[in-house]
Write a protein that holds these residues in place. Structure first.
Motif, PDB file in Angstrom:
ATOM      1  N   ALA A  67       0.841  -1.208   0.000  1.00  0.00           N
ATOM      2  CA  ALA A  67       0.000   0.000   0.000  1.00  0.00           C
ATOM      3  C   ALA A  67       0.874   1.255   0.000  1.00  0.00           C
ATOM      4  O   ALA A  67       0.550   2.260  -0.640  1.00  0.00           O
ATOM      5  CB  ALA A  67      -0.922  -0.007   1.207  1.00  0.00           C
ATOM      6  N   GLU A  89      -4.501   0.579  -1.239  1.00  0.00           N
ATOM      7  CA  GLU A  89      -4.436   1.675  -0.265  1.00  0.00           C
ATOM      8  C   GLU A  89      -4.926   1.180   1.085  1.00  0.00           C
ATOM      9  O   GLU A  89      -5.683   0.209   1.174  1.00  0.00           O
ATOM     10  CB  GLU A  89      -5.237   2.883  -0.751  1.00  0.00           C
ATOM     11  CG  GLU A  89      -6.696   2.612  -0.984  1.00  0.00           C
ATOM     12  CD  GLU A  89      -7.375   3.764  -1.718  1.00  0.00           C
ATOM     13  OE1 GLU A  89      -6.705   4.770  -2.018  1.00  0.00           O
ATOM     14  OE2 GLU A  89      -8.575   3.637  -1.987  1.00  0.00           O
ATOM     15  N   THR A  98      -7.064  -0.407  -5.361  1.00  0.00           N
ATOM     16  CA  THR A  98      -7.466   0.843  -6.015  1.00  0.00           C
ATOM     17  C   THR A  98      -7.928   0.537  -7.448  1.00  0.00           C
ATOM     18  O   THR A  98      -7.714  -0.574  -7.959  1.00  0.00           O
ATOM     19  CB  THR A  98      -6.286   1.829  -6.095  1.00  0.00           C
ATOM     20  OG1 THR A  98      -5.361   1.318  -7.063  1.00  0.00           O
ATOM     21  CG2 THR A  98      -5.604   2.023  -4.746  1.00  0.00           C
TER      22      THR A  98
END
Ligand SMILES: C[S@@+](CC[C@H](N)C(=O)[O-])C[C@H]1O[C@@H](n2cnc3c(N)ncnc32)[C@H](O)[C@@H]1O
Length: 326
Positions: free
Chosen positions: A60, A67, A76
């Motif tokens: 991340a 994320e 994402t």
């Protein structure tokens, strides 16, 4: 082309790639289309929760694919079909070649058999149509060419496109990868096109065996999208020999080639990043780097006795569609 990497960039890239590959291949990133805590995922997949949390945190922080939100980790929109296809192709299908590079450097003849063909088919099934394939379909449709034999048809994207545009189109595809043929047949059947397009499992290097004479006689046009670049492992002799044989089997027919200009070892850097990476992967999978410019490809055609009729390139001269007379 990105800037040249430091040793730290390299070792980080190496470990980050392995972390992302594990998360991708274990289905963790796919499961994170909705945010979730690492412990639940680890339990469901039978993975170590603490290790997984570390890999997720690092991924991340260092990639755009994942994320860390207040509700947990979440993939994402960058983890899209194209990204998954890239991971499947360059790490899934060709990863075994990178991992066995030291042995393959000594015995390059094992390179082609080291590629994971099932993963190659999965990767192609996930890709959108490439710009080169789109241009090729446009050219074939505009010229009104039918009765098409698509050599190295992959998942059947070109044939599906052409048969979808023209209800009178009839085509055949040949591919050496049984998993690709399976994907192609499934897609064509789903699109209701299986009656007009036939996919055959076979080796284009021995078309007499792959194609019944009855089909060969019906073929009016041939196409080869991203196939010819596989014949350059030992210079251009194999590509020339293959084209010569096509001239003997299909004299006077049109062959439409969509391919790319090789970069590494063919042109001075800077190179387009994706193409340079692809060249390296071409080499370690036993395909070689194709000629780097139009003149190099034309030499191959002429040596084989094919007549270059029309040569179309994208603006940056990285991919092309060449129309030849066999
Ligand atoms: C890079 S893929 C391109 C697939 C498709 N033409 C496209 O553009 O989406 C190359 C394809 O050629 C097939 N191929 C490679 N060598 C072949 C051979 N000797 N005979 C038949 N198929 C071959 C591979 O299995 C693969 O599906």
């Amino acid at each position: 082309m990105a800037e040249r990497w430091t040793a730290l960039d390299l070792v980080e890239g190496f470990h980050l790639a392995h972390a992302v590959a594990a998360l991708h291949e274990e289905g963790i990133l796919a499961a994170l289309d909705r945010p979730g805590p690492a412990e639940h995922l680890a339990e469901r997949a039978g993975l170590d929760a603490a290790w997984l949390a570390t890999l997720l945190d690092y991924t991340a922080a260092r990639t755009e694919l994942l994320e860390h939100t207040p509700d947990g980790y979440r993939a994402t929109p960058h983890y899209d079909a194209h990204a998954r296809g890239l991971l499947d192709q360059y790490i899934g299908a060709y990863g075994p070649n990178a991992r066995q590079l030291r042995a393959l450097l000594r015995e390059p003849r094992h390179a082609a058999a080291t590629v994971d063909r099932a993963r190659h088919a999965d990767a192609f099934a996930g890709f959108d149509r490439s710009p080169a394939l789109g241009l090729m379909a446009e050219v074939i449709a505009q010229l009104g060419l039918g009765r098409l034999l698509d050599l190295g048809c992959g998942t059947g994207t070109l044939l599906q496109d052409l048969a979808g545009r023209d209800p009178d189109f009839t085509g055949w595809g040949v591919d050496a990868n049984a998993a690709m043929c399976g994907q192609a047949r499934r897609r064509l059947a789903e699109a209701g096109l299986a009656g007009r397009v036939t996919v055959l499992h076979g080796d284009c290097s021995h078309l007499e065996g792959a194609l019944a004479a009855g089909i060969r006689e019906q073929v009016e046009t041939l196409s080869a999208a991203s196939l010819l670049n596989e014949f350059f492992a030992d210079g251009r002799a194999a590509a020339v020999g293959w084209l010569r044989r096509l001239c003997e089997l299909f004299p006077g027919r049109a062959l439409i080639v969509a391919d790319y200009y090789g970069q590494v070892g063919r042109r001075e850097p800077p190179w387009p990043r994706m193409h340079a990476l692809h060249d390296v992967v071409q080499v370690i999978s036993g395909q070689g780097v194709p000629p780097g410019d139009r003149a190099g490809w034309v030499e191959v055609y002429r040596e084989a006795g094919c007549l270059p009729v029309h040569l179309i390139e994208d603006g940056r001269s990285t991919f092309f569609v060449h129309i030849l007379r066999l």
